[in-house]
Scaffold this motif. Structure first.
Motif, PDB file in Angstrom:
ATOM      1  N   SER A   1       5.626 -35.746 -16.042  1.00  0.00           N
ATOM      2  CA  SER A   1       5.341 -37.278 -15.568  1.00  0.00           C
ATOM      3  C   SER A   1       4.010 -37.132 -14.489  1.00  0.00           C
ATOM      4  N   LYS A   2       3.400 -38.169 -14.302  1.00  0.00           N
ATOM      5  CA  LYS A   2       2.233 -38.148 -13.607  1.00  0.00           C
ATOM      6  C   LYS A   2       2.418 -39.264 -12.586  1.00  0.00           C
ATOM      7  N   TYR A   3       1.939 -39.211 -11.519  1.00  0.00           N
ATOM      8  CA  TYR A   3       1.926 -40.308 -10.552  1.00  0.00           C
ATOM      9  C   TYR A   3       0.365 -40.127  -9.725  1.00  0.00           C
ATOM     10  N   THR A   4      -0.285 -41.403  -9.234  1.00  0.00           N
ATOM     11  CA  THR A   4      -1.453 -41.276  -8.767  1.00  0.00           C
ATOM     12  C   THR A   4      -1.591 -42.169  -7.693  1.00  0.00           C
ATOM     13  N   VAL A   5      -2.585 -41.926  -6.598  1.00  0.00           N
ATOM     14  CA  VAL A   5      -2.811 -42.797  -5.429  1.00  0.00           C
ATOM     15  C   VAL A   5      -4.160 -42.629  -5.091  1.00  0.00           C
ATOM     16  N   VAL A   6      -4.852 -43.670  -4.765  1.00  0.00           N
ATOM     17  CA  VAL A   6      -6.151 -43.454  -3.898  1.00  0.00           C
ATOM     18  C   VAL A   6      -6.098 -43.086  -2.609  1.00  0.00           C
ATOM     19  N   ASP A   7      -6.831 -41.911  -2.020  1.00  0.00           N
ATOM     20  CA  ASP A   7      -6.998 -41.940  -0.710  1.00  0.00           C
ATOM     21  C   ASP A   7      -7.924 -42.973  -0.111  1.00  0.00           C
ATOM     22  N   GLN A   8      -7.469 -44.045   0.508  1.00  0.00           N
ATOM     23  CA  GLN A   8      -8.617 -45.214   0.641  1.00  0.00           C
ATOM     24  C   GLN A   8      -9.225 -44.295   2.074  1.00  0.00           C
ATOM     25  N   GLU A   9      -8.914 -43.630   2.695  1.00  0.00           N
ATOM     26  CA  GLU A   9      -9.756 -43.141   3.918  1.00  0.00           C
ATOM     27  C   GLU A   9     -11.088 -42.375   3.428  1.00  0.00           C
ATOM     28  N   THR A  10     -10.908 -41.796   2.174  1.00  0.00           N
ATOM     29  CA  THR A  10     -12.199 -41.147   1.798  1.00  0.00           C
ATOM     30  C   THR A  10     -12.895 -41.892   0.579  1.00  0.00           C
ATOM     31  N   PRO A  22      -9.742 -48.527 -16.453  1.00  0.00           N
ATOM     32  CA  PRO A  22      -9.450 -49.951 -16.037  1.00  0.00           C
ATOM     33  C   PRO A  22      -8.006 -50.518 -15.778  1.00  0.00           C
ATOM     34  N   GLU A  23      -7.206 -49.846 -16.733  1.00  0.00           N
ATOM     35  CA  GLU A  23      -5.647 -50.191 -16.589  1.00  0.00           C
ATOM     36  C   GLU A  23      -5.048 -49.482 -15.349  1.00  0.00           C
ATOM     37  N   ILE A  24      -5.782 -48.451 -14.696  1.00  0.00           N
ATOM     38  CA  ILE A  24      -4.890 -47.834 -13.756  1.00  0.00           C
ATOM     39  C   ILE A  24      -5.457 -48.278 -12.179  1.00  0.00           C
ATOM     40  N   PHE A  25      -7.023 -48.425 -12.314  1.00  0.00           N
ATOM     41  CA  PHE A  25      -7.526 -48.588 -11.030  1.00  0.00           C
ATOM     42  C   PHE A  25      -8.218 -49.802 -10.798  1.00  0.00           C
ATOM     43  N   ASP A  26      -8.408 -50.593  -9.451  1.00  0.00           N
ATOM     44  CA  ASP A  26      -9.280 -51.685  -9.373  1.00  0.00           C
ATOM     45  C   ASP A  26      -9.380 -51.813  -7.926  1.00  0.00           C
ATOM     46  N   TYR A  27     -10.279 -52.577  -7.295  1.00  0.00           N
ATOM     47  CA  TYR A  27     -10.832 -52.525  -6.138  1.00  0.00           C
ATOM     48  C   TYR A  27     -10.394 -53.775  -5.314  1.00  0.00           C
ATOM     49  N   ASN A  28     -10.221 -53.682  -4.115  1.00  0.00           N
ATOM     50  CA  ASN A  28      -9.886 -54.557  -2.935  1.00  0.00           C
ATOM     51  C   ASN A  28     -11.399 -55.302  -2.712  1.00  0.00           C
ATOM     52  N   ASP A  29     -11.259 -56.318  -1.848  1.00  0.00           N
ATOM     53  CA  ASP A  29     -12.569 -57.019  -1.529  1.00  0.00           C
ATOM     54  C   ASP A  29     -13.513 -56.160  -0.879  1.00  0.00           C
ATOM     55  N   GLU A  30     -13.024 -55.083  -0.322  1.00  0.00           N
ATOM     56  CA  GLU A  30     -14.243 -54.265  -0.085  1.00  0.00           C
ATOM     57  C   GLU A  30     -14.967 -53.074  -0.859  1.00  0.00           C
ATOM     58  N   GLY A  31     -14.212 -53.327  -2.196  1.00  0.00           N
ATOM     59  CA  GLY A  31     -14.792 -52.214  -3.131  1.00  0.00           C
ATOM     60  C   GLY A  31     -13.906 -50.844  -3.136  1.00  0.00           C
ATOM     61  N   VAL A  32     -12.863 -50.866  -2.404  1.00  0.00           N
ATOM     62  CA  VAL A  32     -12.198 -49.576  -2.118  1.00  0.00           C
ATOM     63  C   VAL A  32     -11.155 -49.734  -3.122  1.00  0.00           C
ATOM     64  N   ILE A  36      -3.277 -49.838  -9.560  1.00  0.00           N
ATOM     65  CA  ILE A  36      -2.982 -51.496  -9.916  1.00  0.00           C
ATOM     66  C   ILE A  36      -1.234 -51.522 -10.337  1.00  0.00           C
ATOM     67  N   LEU A  37      -0.854 -50.146 -10.850  1.00  0.00           N
ATOM     68  CA  LEU A  37       0.484 -50.118 -11.154  1.00  0.00           C
ATOM     69  C   LEU A  37       1.611 -50.390 -10.062  1.00  0.00           C
ATOM     70  N   ASP A  38       1.208 -49.930  -8.819  1.00  0.00           N
ATOM     71  CA  ASP A  38       2.206 -49.983  -7.867  1.00  0.00           C
ATOM     72  C   ASP A  38       1.571 -50.246  -6.530  1.00  0.00           C
ATOM     73  N   ALA A  44       4.745 -45.453  -9.224  1.00  0.00           N
ATOM     74  CA  ALA A  44       4.806 -45.860 -10.777  1.00  0.00           C
ATOM     75  C   ALA A  44       4.303 -44.726 -11.498  1.00  0.00           C
ATOM     76  N   GLU A  45       5.222 -44.578 -12.497  1.00  0.00           N
ATOM     77  CA  GLU A  45       4.710 -43.177 -13.448  1.00  0.00           C
ATOM     78  C   GLU A  45       3.736 -43.976 -14.168  1.00  0.00           C
ATOM     79  N   VAL A  46       2.687 -43.052 -14.428  1.00  0.00           N
ATOM     80  CA  VAL A  46       1.450 -43.359 -15.253  1.00  0.00           C
ATOM     81  C   VAL A  46       1.801 -43.124 -16.807  1.00  0.00           C
ATOM     82  N   ALA A  47       1.578 -44.257 -17.670  1.00  0.00           N
ATOM     83  CA  ALA A  47       1.944 -43.912 -18.972  1.00  0.00           C
ATOM     84  C   ALA A  47       1.203 -42.918 -19.624  1.00  0.00           C
ATOM     85  N   GLU A  48       1.907 -42.117 -20.448  1.00  0.00           N
ATOM     86  CA  GLU A  48       1.184 -40.943 -21.082  1.00  0.00           C
ATOM     87  C   GLU A  48      -0.271 -41.300 -21.768  1.00  0.00           C
TER      88      GLU A  48
END
Ligand code: F3S
Length: 78
Positions: A1-10, A22-32, A36-38, A44-48
Motif C-alpha cells: 500500500s502507498k499513502y502520500t502527503v505534501v509537505d506544504q511548508e517546503t 493529476p488524479e492525486i495532486f491539485d493546488y490551493n489558491d496559493e499554488g501550494v 486530492i484523495l484525502d 487514503a490509500e493510493v490506487a495501484e
C-alpha cells in the motif's frame, strides 16, 4: 500500500506534481500542492494504477516535498 502527503511548508508551488499525477495532486489558491484523495491528510490509500504517476511526481518535485509511506500518515490532532 502507498499513502502520500505534501509537505506544504517546503512546497514552492512549482506545479510539477499535478502535471505528473493529476488524479492525486491539485493546488490551493496559493499554488501550494495538496493530495486530492484525502485533503492532504495522507490517510487514503493510493490506487495501484496511480503508482507510476506518483513515482513521477516524487521524482519531479524539486524540493522533495512529496512524502510517501506504506502505512497511513498520522493525522495531527489539535
Ligand atoms: Fe510543490 Fe513539489 Fe508539487 S514543489 S507543487 S509539491 S512538485
Amino acid at each position: 500500500s502507498k499513502y502520500t502527503v505534501v509537505d506544504q511548508e517546503t512546497c514552492i508551488a512549482c506545479g510539477a506534481c499535478g502535471a505528473a499525477a493529476p488524479e492525486i495532486f491539485d493546488y490551493n489558491d496559493e499554488g501550494v500542492a495538496f493530495v486530492i484523495l484525502d485533503e492532504n491528510e495522507g490517510t487514503a490509500e493510493v490506487a495501484e494504477g496511480l503508482f507510476d504517476d506518483l513515482d513521477d511526481a516524487v521524482e519531479g518535485c524539486p524540493t522533495d516535498s512529496i512524502k510517501v509511506e506504506t502505512s497511513p500518515f498520522k493525522v495531527l490532532v489539535d
